[in-house]
Design a protein around this motif. Structure first.
Motif, PDB file in Angstrom:
ATOM      1  N   VAL A 142       0.842  -1.199   0.000  1.00  0.00           N
ATOM      2  CA  VAL A 142       0.000   0.000   0.000  1.00  0.00           C
ATOM      3  C   VAL A 142       0.874   1.245   0.000  1.00  0.00           C
ATOM      4  O   VAL A 142       2.031   1.218   0.433  1.00  0.00           O
ATOM      5  CB  VAL A 142      -0.946   0.022   1.223  1.00  0.00           C
ATOM      6  CG1 VAL A 142      -1.923  -1.136   1.169  1.00  0.00           C
ATOM      7  CG2 VAL A 142      -0.153   0.000   2.523  1.00  0.00           C
ATOM      8  N   THR A 143       0.291   2.333  -0.483  1.00  0.00           N
ATOM      9  CA  THR A 143       0.963   3.631  -0.487  1.00  0.00           C
ATOM     10  C   THR A 143       0.001   4.691   0.025  1.00  0.00           C
ATOM     11  O   THR A 143      -1.184   4.679  -0.329  1.00  0.00           O
ATOM     12  CB  THR A 143       1.428   4.022  -1.901  1.00  0.00           C
ATOM     13  OG1 THR A 143       2.379   3.074  -2.370  1.00  0.00           O
ATOM     14  CG2 THR A 143       2.055   5.401  -1.910  1.00  0.00           C
ATOM     15  N   ALA A 144       0.500   5.608   0.850  1.00  0.00           N
ATOM     16  CA  ALA A 144      -0.256   6.785   1.278  1.00  0.00           C
ATOM     17  C   ALA A 144       0.556   8.008   0.884  1.00  0.00           C
ATOM     18  O   ALA A 144       1.688   8.184   1.351  1.00  0.00           O
ATOM     19  CB  ALA A 144      -0.488   6.755   2.783  1.00  0.00           C
ATOM     20  N   ALA A 145       0.006   8.840   0.012  1.00  0.00           N
ATOM     21  CA  ALA A 145       0.724  10.003  -0.500  1.00  0.00           C
ATOM     22  C   ALA A 145      -0.057  11.278  -0.214  1.00  0.00           C
ATOM     23  O   ALA A 145      -1.283  11.309  -0.325  1.00  0.00           O
ATOM     24  CB  ALA A 145       0.961   9.866  -2.004  1.00  0.00           C
ATOM     25  N   VAL A 146       0.663  12.334   0.139  1.00  0.00           N
ATOM     26  CA  VAL A 146       0.072  13.642   0.405  1.00  0.00           C
ATOM     27  C   VAL A 146       0.822  14.681  -0.425  1.00  0.00           C
ATOM     28  O   VAL A 146       2.059  14.734  -0.394  1.00  0.00           O
ATOM     29  CB  VAL A 146       0.165  14.007   1.896  1.00  0.00           C
ATOM     30  CG1 VAL A 146      -0.454  15.386   2.146  1.00  0.00           C
ATOM     31  CG2 VAL A 146      -0.511  12.954   2.757  1.00  0.00           C
ATOM     32  N   THR A 147       0.075  15.492  -1.160  1.00  0.00           N
ATOM     33  CA  THR A 147       0.666  16.590  -1.920  1.00  0.00           C
ATOM     34  C   THR A 147       0.004  17.890  -1.479  1.00  0.00           C
ATOM     35  O   THR A 147      -1.227  17.990  -1.474  1.00  0.00           O
ATOM     36  CB  THR A 147       0.489  16.395  -3.435  1.00  0.00           C
ATOM     37  OG1 THR A 147       1.064  15.145  -3.820  1.00  0.00           O
ATOM     38  CG2 THR A 147       1.161  17.508  -4.209  1.00  0.00           C
ATOM     39  N   VAL A 148       0.827  18.862  -1.097  1.00  0.00           N
ATOM     40  CA  VAL A 148       0.323  20.157  -0.653  1.00  0.00           C
ATOM     41  C   VAL A 148       0.634  21.185  -1.747  1.00  0.00           C
ATOM     42  O   VAL A 148       1.793  21.361  -2.131  1.00  0.00           O
ATOM     43  CB  VAL A 148       0.967  20.582   0.675  1.00  0.00           C
ATOM     44  CG1 VAL A 148       0.368  21.905   1.156  1.00  0.00           C
ATOM     45  CG2 VAL A 148       0.787  19.489   1.727  1.00  0.00           C
ATOM     46  N   LEU A 229      -4.772  13.863  -1.579  1.00  0.00           N
ATOM     47  CA  LEU A 229      -4.375  12.609  -0.941  1.00  0.00           C
ATOM     48  C   LEU A 229      -4.470  11.490  -1.966  1.00  0.00           C
ATOM     49  O   LEU A 229      -5.436  11.433  -2.732  1.00  0.00           O
ATOM     50  CB  LEU A 229      -5.304  12.301   0.233  1.00  0.00           C
ATOM     51  CG  LEU A 229      -5.558  13.440   1.223  1.00  0.00           C
ATOM     52  CD1 LEU A 229      -6.645  13.046   2.210  1.00  0.00           C
ATOM     53  CD2 LEU A 229      -4.275  13.808   1.948  1.00  0.00           C
ATOM     54  N   ALA A 230      -3.509  10.603  -1.981  1.00  0.00           N
ATOM     55  CA  ALA A 230      -3.554   9.446  -2.872  1.00  0.00           C
ATOM     56  C   ALA A 230      -3.275   8.184  -2.069  1.00  0.00           C
ATOM     57  O   ALA A 230      -2.337   8.134  -1.274  1.00  0.00           O
ATOM     58  CB  ALA A 230      -2.529   9.585  -3.999  1.00  0.00           C
ATOM     59  N   VAL A 231      -4.104   7.189  -2.272  1.00  0.00           N
ATOM     60  CA  VAL A 231      -3.957   5.893  -1.604  1.00  0.00           C
ATOM     61  C   VAL A 231      -3.987   4.807  -2.661  1.00  0.00           C
ATOM     62  O   VAL A 231      -4.899   4.773  -3.493  1.00  0.00           O
ATOM     63  CB  VAL A 231      -5.089   5.668  -0.582  1.00  0.00           C
ATOM     64  CG1 VAL A 231      -5.062   4.234  -0.062  1.00  0.00           C
ATOM     65  CG2 VAL A 231      -4.980   6.658   0.570  1.00  0.00           C
ATOM     66  N   SER A 232      -3.006   3.927  -2.638  1.00  0.00           N
ATOM     67  CA  SER A 232      -3.020   2.782  -3.551  1.00  0.00           C
ATOM     68  C   SER A 232      -2.948   1.490  -2.757  1.00  0.00           C
ATOM     69  O   SER A 232      -2.316   1.432  -1.696  1.00  0.00           O
ATOM     70  CB  SER A 232      -1.858   2.849  -4.548  1.00  0.00           C
ATOM     71  OG  SER A 232      -0.624   2.592  -3.897  1.00  0.00           O
ATOM     72  N   VAL A 233      -3.627   0.474  -3.275  1.00  0.00           N
ATOM     73  CA  VAL A 233      -3.630  -0.841  -2.641  1.00  0.00           C
ATOM     74  C   VAL A 233      -3.397  -1.887  -3.728  1.00  0.00           C
ATOM     75  O   VAL A 233      -4.206  -2.031  -4.647  1.00  0.00           O
ATOM     76  CB  VAL A 233      -4.963  -1.133  -1.928  1.00  0.00           C
ATOM     77  CG1 VAL A 233      -4.916  -2.508  -1.269  1.00  0.00           C
ATOM     78  CG2 VAL A 233      -5.274  -0.048  -0.893  1.00  0.00           C
ATOM     79  N   LYS A 234      -2.286  -2.603  -3.614  1.00  0.00           N
ATOM     80  CA  LYS A 234      -1.976  -3.699  -4.527  1.00  0.00           C
ATOM     81  C   LYS A 234      -2.358  -5.001  -3.844  1.00  0.00           C
ATOM     82  O   LYS A 234      -1.864  -5.322  -2.769  1.00  0.00           O
ATOM     83  CB  LYS A 234      -0.490  -3.699  -4.874  1.00  0.00           C
ATOM     84  CG  LYS A 234      -0.059  -4.877  -5.728  1.00  0.00           C
ATOM     85  CD  LYS A 234       1.456  -4.922  -5.844  1.00  0.00           C
ATOM     86  CE  LYS A 234       1.928  -6.183  -6.545  1.00  0.00           C
ATOM     87  NZ  LYS A 234       3.405  -6.298  -6.545  1.00  0.00           N
TER      88      LYS A 234
END
Length: 267
Positions: A142-148, A229-234
């Motif tokens: 999984v990935t949790a990404a934050v872009t401001v 916010l970006a969340v990915s689940v493999k």
């Protein structure tokens, strides 16, 4: 995250094409275009505009909205999920986080790479976690990404890019032997469907291919004000799409709550 779950159900019933997506969206953007439907064809609906305020009932405290890179970096670090926030058995991948001062970009050859932060982005942070395999089950990543972003328009443009990329690149390379194909996407602005919690959201579902192995892939991109916010689940052997979708929806909900807390606004 009712809309995320509902969108995943709709997309899951549509079958898959031949597409690919990396773990996080490109912060660079072009102008907003028509929203692609699950079939890949544009529709006439569009997402939130680029005005200075949030569309949702949430209003951030202007004094808390990041205006400098150090402020933005602190916000991203406070919001992006660490392994324990995903669940008790999750652990950090190696590397555990993205390189400072970089963002994921889909290049002209449909390959994902990290580049220096583009104009309009103050900070971007991705944290990578995994759930180790057990008897009868494989390893989830999984990935949790934050872009401001510097402005709401800059943040809104990221959602536009997210919707456009599957149409531009029918297959996207993540690493030498890894790609994501068959993406279906749907965009849900605030006030449409069941989206009562964010200014805009895009949900995509596809297949993650590692060599000849194929697993389900879920990708959620959500905007609240100047933050995306970006969340990915493999997926992995032994997990249903409903379970994978639940991981993604819960992670998105947690990060949205953190954004609201950090920006000191009111609902």
């Amino acid at each position: 995250m009712a809309t995320a779950a509902a969108a995943a159900v709709v997309l899951g019933g549509c079958g898959s094409g031949d597409d690919d997506k990396a773990a996080e969206p490109s912060p660079s953007a072009s102008s907003r275009s028509a929203t692609p439907t699950a079939s890949g064809s544009p529709s006439s609906s569009s997402s939130a505009g680029g005005d200075a305020t949030s569309l949702t009932p949430f209003q951030a405290d202007p004094a808390q909205v990041p205006k400098t890179k150090p402020q933005a970096e602190a916000l991203a670090a406070a919001v992006a999920l660490k392994p324990e926030a995903w669940g008790a058995d999750f652990r950090a991948q190696q590397p555990a986080a993205s390189a400072p001062g970089t963002a994921a970009v889909l290049d002209e050859q449909c390959r994902w790479e990290r580049r220096s932060l583009p104009q309009g982005v103050l900070a971007s942070l991705s944290r990578y976690s995994e759930l180790p395999g057990t008897t009868g089950k494989g390893e989830i990543k999984v990935t949790a990404a934050v872009t401001v972003h510097a402005t709401v328009l800059d943040a809104d443009d990221q959602l536009s890019t997210t919707l456009e990329e599957p149409l531009r690149c029918r297959e996207q390379q993540v690493r030498t032997d890894e790609r994501i194909s068959g993406l279906m996407s749907t965009g849900t602005p605030y006030g449409q469907g069941e989206n009562t919690y964010s200014d805009d959201q895009v949900v995509e579902i596809g297949s993650y291919l590692t060599g000849t192995a194929k697993q389900s892939y879920f990708w959620f991109v959500t905007r609240l004000g100047t933050v995306t916010l970006a969340v990915s689940v493999k997926g992995a052997k032994g997990y249903t799409d409903s379970e994978l979708n639940r991981f993604g929806s819960q992670a998105t909900s947690t990060m949205l709550s953190r954004v609201e807390f950090e920006l000191g606004g009111k609902n």
